[in-house]
Design a protein around this motif. Structure first.
Motif: not given
Length: 179
Positions: A53-54, A76-77, A79-81, A83
């Motif tokens: 994760f960032d 967390l968005s 889209e992040t999840c 991806s």
């Protein structure tokens, strides 16, 4: 019958409820019952060994003089999840002589269990029908935000940094979450 807490409480001897928290003696593990065949598993492929994760919006928790880094899933968005999703392929073999329909259960657990966290956690299941001696492959898609998150004691969904194991029967596959 009036105590419906899920988590075990060692100070009072309360064993907890559900396969995720129960620490008492078991006749059968969750999802494993009687069968006319014996099945085995082998991890064929896991698309990721490390989930990173960032570093932004990382939270820290101190427990027993140990610092645990974690992410709040709510931060967390989608889209992040999505991806970060990855696939796991399991080989399943029926070692018996009879055809059988078998539930393939994929679990996750932290290698270092902390008080209040689940002992293990079901992350996927599929049913497979195999003739005696037959082998097949079953594919799971795992989303870290959904499958590797836990509800902490405050009720917030979090993903903790650390070592994890994917479990299928007696097979284990190591993963690491970096936050």
């Amino acid at each position: 019958m009036t105590d419906m807490r899920m988590r075990a409480d060692p100070s009072s001897g309360y064993p907890g409820r559900t396969y995720r928290f129960y620490t008492g003696p078991k006749v059968y593990e969750f999802g494993y019952g009687l069968s006319y065949s014996k099945y085995s598993y082998k991890f064929v492929s896991v698309a990721k060994n490390n989930i990173q994760f960032d570093q932004s919006s990382t939270h820290l928790m101190v427990e027993n003089s140990e610092t645990v880094r974690y992410k709040l899933v709510s931060e967390l968005s989608e889209e992040t999840c999505q991806s970060m999703s990855f696939s796991v392929t399991l080989g399943v073999t029926n070692h018996g002589s009879m055809m059988g329909k078998h539930p393939v259960l994929l679990f996750m657990r932290q290698t270092k269990h902390r008080h209040g966290n689940p002992i293990k956690h079901l992350v996927g299941f599929k049913s497979v029908k195999l003739d005696g001696g037959e082998r097949s492959e079953v594919r799971f898609k795992l989303n870290p935000c959904e499958h590797f998150s836990i509800a902490n004691e405050a009720g917030l969904k979090v993903i903790e940094e650390g070592s994890y194991l994917l479990l299928a029967g007696e097979e284990e596959y190591p993963l690491y979450i970096i936050i």
